[in-house]
Design an enzyme around this catalytic site. Sequence first.
Site, PDB file in Angstrom:
ATOM      1  N   GLY A  14       0.741  -1.124  -0.270  1.00 35.55           N
ATOM      2  CA  GLY A  14      -0.056  -0.073   0.113  1.00 35.55           C
ATOM      3  C   GLY A  14       0.888   1.367  -0.083  1.00 35.55           C
ATOM      4  N   ARG A  75       0.941  -4.889  -6.126  1.00 38.69           N
ATOM      5  CA  ARG A  75       0.920  -6.122  -5.168  1.00 38.69           C
ATOM      6  C   ARG A  75       1.235  -7.000  -6.071  1.00 38.69           C
ATOM      7  NH1 ARG A  75      -3.057  -3.427  -1.441  1.00 38.69           N
ATOM      8  NH2 ARG A  75      -1.576  -3.404   0.434  1.00 38.69           N
ATOM      9  N   ASP A 106       4.385  -4.679   5.931  1.00 34.05           N
ATOM     10  CA  ASP A 106       4.555  -5.998   6.675  1.00 34.05           C
ATOM     11  C   ASP A 106       5.107  -7.028   5.450  1.00 34.05           C
ATOM     12  OD1 ASP A 106       4.874  -7.610   8.869  1.00 34.05           O
ATOM     13  OD2 ASP A 106       3.339  -8.849   7.933  1.00 34.05           O
ATOM     14  N   THR A 128       3.995   2.452   5.769  1.00 36.18           N
ATOM     15  CA  THR A 128       2.538   2.090   5.774  1.00 36.18           C
ATOM     16  C   THR A 128       1.739   3.184   6.747  1.00 36.18           C
ATOM     17  OG1 THR A 128       1.060   0.351   6.492  1.00 36.18           O
ATOM     18  CG2 THR A 128       3.207   0.130   7.361  1.00 36.18           C
ATOM     19  N   ASP A 130      -0.688   2.106   8.269  1.00 34.59           N
ATOM     20  CA  ASP A 130      -1.258   1.233   9.483  1.00 34.59           C
ATOM     21  C   ASP A 130      -0.407   1.611  10.827  1.00 34.59           C
ATOM     22  OD1 ASP A 130      -3.028   0.982   7.383  1.00 34.59           O
ATOM     23  OD2 ASP A 130      -2.003  -0.992   7.053  1.00 34.59           O
ATOM     24  N   ASP A 132       1.688  -0.735  11.715  1.00 34.71           N
ATOM     25  CA  ASP A 132       1.718  -2.147  12.083  1.00 34.71           C
ATOM     26  C   ASP A 132       2.876  -3.004  12.135  1.00 34.71           C
ATOM     27  OD1 ASP A 132       1.352  -2.116   9.393  1.00 34.71           O
ATOM     28  OD2 ASP A 132      -0.142  -3.701   9.317  1.00 34.71           O
ATOM     29  N   ARG A 174      -6.018  -2.171   8.574  1.00 33.21           N
ATOM     30  CA  ARG A 174      -5.759  -3.488   8.252  1.00 33.21           C
ATOM     31  C   ARG A 174      -6.217  -4.146   9.797  1.00 33.21           C
ATOM     32  NH1 ARG A 174      -2.036  -5.866   3.759  1.00 33.21           N
ATOM     33  NH2 ARG A 174      -0.346  -5.432   5.190  1.00 33.21           N
ATOM     34  N   ARG A 247     -25.171   7.577  11.570  1.00 28.95           N
ATOM     35  CA  ARG A 247     -24.654   7.640  10.113  1.00 28.95           C
ATOM     36  C   ARG A 247     -23.231   7.218  10.166  1.00 28.95           C
ATOM     37  NH1 ARG A 247     -29.154   8.776   9.109  1.00 28.95           N
ATOM     38  NH2 ARG A 247     -30.098  10.738   8.059  1.00 28.95           N
TER      39      ARG A 247
HETATM   40  P1  ADP Z   1       2.081  -4.116   2.555  1.00 25.83           P
HETATM   41  O1  ADP Z   1       3.890  -4.233   2.362  1.00 25.83           O
HETATM   42  O2  ADP Z   1       1.755  -2.725   2.652  1.00 25.83           O
HETATM   43  O3  ADP Z   1       2.062  -5.134   3.757  1.00 25.83           O
HETATM   44  P2  ADP Z   1       1.220  -6.519   0.848  1.00 25.83           P
HETATM   45  O4  ADP Z   1       0.711  -7.149   2.179  1.00 25.83           O
HETATM   46  O5  ADP Z   1       0.063  -6.473  -0.194  1.00 25.83           O
HETATM   47  O6  ADP Z   1       1.598  -4.894   1.141  1.00 25.83           O
HETATM   48  O7  ADP Z   1       2.673  -6.867   0.362  1.00 25.83           O
HETATM   49  C1  ADP Z   1       3.293  -6.287  -0.729  1.00 25.83           C
HETATM   50  C2  ADP Z   1       3.988  -7.151  -1.783  1.00 25.83           C
HETATM   51  O8  ADP Z   1       5.003  -8.054  -0.749  1.00 25.83           O
HETATM   52  C3  ADP Z   1       2.876  -8.507  -2.030  1.00 25.83           C
HETATM   53  O9  ADP Z   1       2.355  -8.079  -3.235  1.00 25.83           O
HETATM   54  C4  ADP Z   1       4.083  -9.518  -2.220  1.00 25.83           C
HETATM   55  O10 ADP Z   1       4.612  -9.257  -3.497  1.00 25.83           O
HETATM   56  C5  ADP Z   1       4.974  -9.302  -1.256  1.00 25.83           C
HETATM   57  N1  ADP Z   1       4.785 -10.026   0.027  1.00 25.83           N
HETATM   58  C6  ADP Z   1       3.745  -9.962   0.599  1.00 25.83           C
HETATM   59  N2  ADP Z   1       3.675 -11.052   1.710  1.00 25.83           N
HETATM   60  C7  ADP Z   1       4.781 -11.571   1.381  1.00 25.83           C
HETATM   61  C8  ADP Z   1       5.475 -12.915   2.094  1.00 25.83           C
HETATM   62  N3  ADP Z   1       4.549 -13.672   3.057  1.00 25.83           N
HETATM   63  N4  ADP Z   1       6.390 -13.417   1.688  1.00 25.83           N
HETATM   64  C9  ADP Z   1       7.047 -12.540   0.587  1.00 25.83           C
HETATM   65  N5  ADP Z   1       6.576 -11.638  -0.142  1.00 25.83           N
HETATM   66  C10 ADP Z   1       5.351 -11.186   0.283  1.00 25.83           C
END
Ligand code: ADP
Length: 323
Positions: A14, A75, A106, A128, A130, A132, A174, A247
């Site tokens: 994100g 993603r 994450d 992020t 979040d 988190d 999230r 609302r």
């Molecule tokens: P964020 O980084 O904001 O948490 P996502 O969870 O969508 O967003 O993760 C972003 C990208 O990181 C994913 O599209 C994927 O390519 C990679 N990714 C997510 N989770 C994993 C994982 N458990 N292991 C390896 N790569 C991951």
Amino acid sequence: MSEIKTIGVLTSGGDAPGMNAAIRAVVRTGIYHGMTVKGINKGFNGLINGDIFKMDLRSVSDIIHKGGTILKTVRCQDFKTEEGIRKGISMAEVFGIDAIVVIGGDGSLRGARDLARFGMKVIGIPGTIDNDIGCSEYTIGYDTCLNTVQDALDKIRDTAYSHERCSVLEVMGRHAGYIALNVGIASGAEVIILPERPFDFNKDIIKPIIEGRNRGKKHYIVIIAEGAGGAVSVAEKIEEITRIESRATILGHIQRGGSPTVRDRVMASIMGAKATELLSDGIYNKVVALKENRLVSIDIEEALETTKEMDNDMIELSRILSL
Ligand code: ADP
């Protein structure tokens, strides 16, 4: 001398305000340390597809104040497979990239960790809205998001006041409730519903509203973190039980955009600079993090095992302050 001469930088997951400031810092301090910096577009997707270009000092001009990310983000499902990761690493080799700075949440940091496990040198920067990321007290974009939500909530409060309504606001985060809790305190919300704490509808939502009404309140703010439920059904149920007109507002992607606050710009700049400083010193496979208000670097495996707890005192304070 470090063997890291060329670094790649990407944003993933994100988007978050301040990512541009982090990219700018990585590029400028990377070049300052004598390294070549290459931008990788569209996160891990761009790494796999070779969507990579050389960045110079001017390529990051006029972006520090902009939300979103100039490197774009997607993603990438392929990156959750060994084949995808290996493809990414071989493409990095094609472009002569010795190490990659990954800016993201994450999931993105897990992607960075997987790259490290297969031999790529990486540095992760938590980005992020979040907040988190377990290993860091702060993530880039969080402060801007809080301020955006607060601004929206102040406007919602005006109309809740005028109509003597209950406003139920659903915010992002999230599985985490940091946005909800902090904006809840900042706005004096009557009720804050967090994913980290199980809740009972009557005890935790209806009771404080009724008690507030008995103490003379005429309008009410309920904040619900997206990971804890949906604002529409909560608002409907509140109205049904209390007969107070209610609302729902779901803020949605407005929370992810906008010009970053000073805090986000400064944190992003410091974190970006720390990332290149580590690489320049030949240190890698770390996550840059804020711990006890100090910037540190943590081993990436350890960083992803770390969890952080919601502050019970803050939750209690939010209850007391909304009496
Ligand atoms: P964020 O980084 O904001 O948490 P996502 O969870 O969508 O967003 O993760 C972003 C990208 O990181 C994913 O599209 C994927 O390519 C990679 N990714 C997510 N989770 C994993 C994982 N458990 N292991 C390896 N790569 C991951």
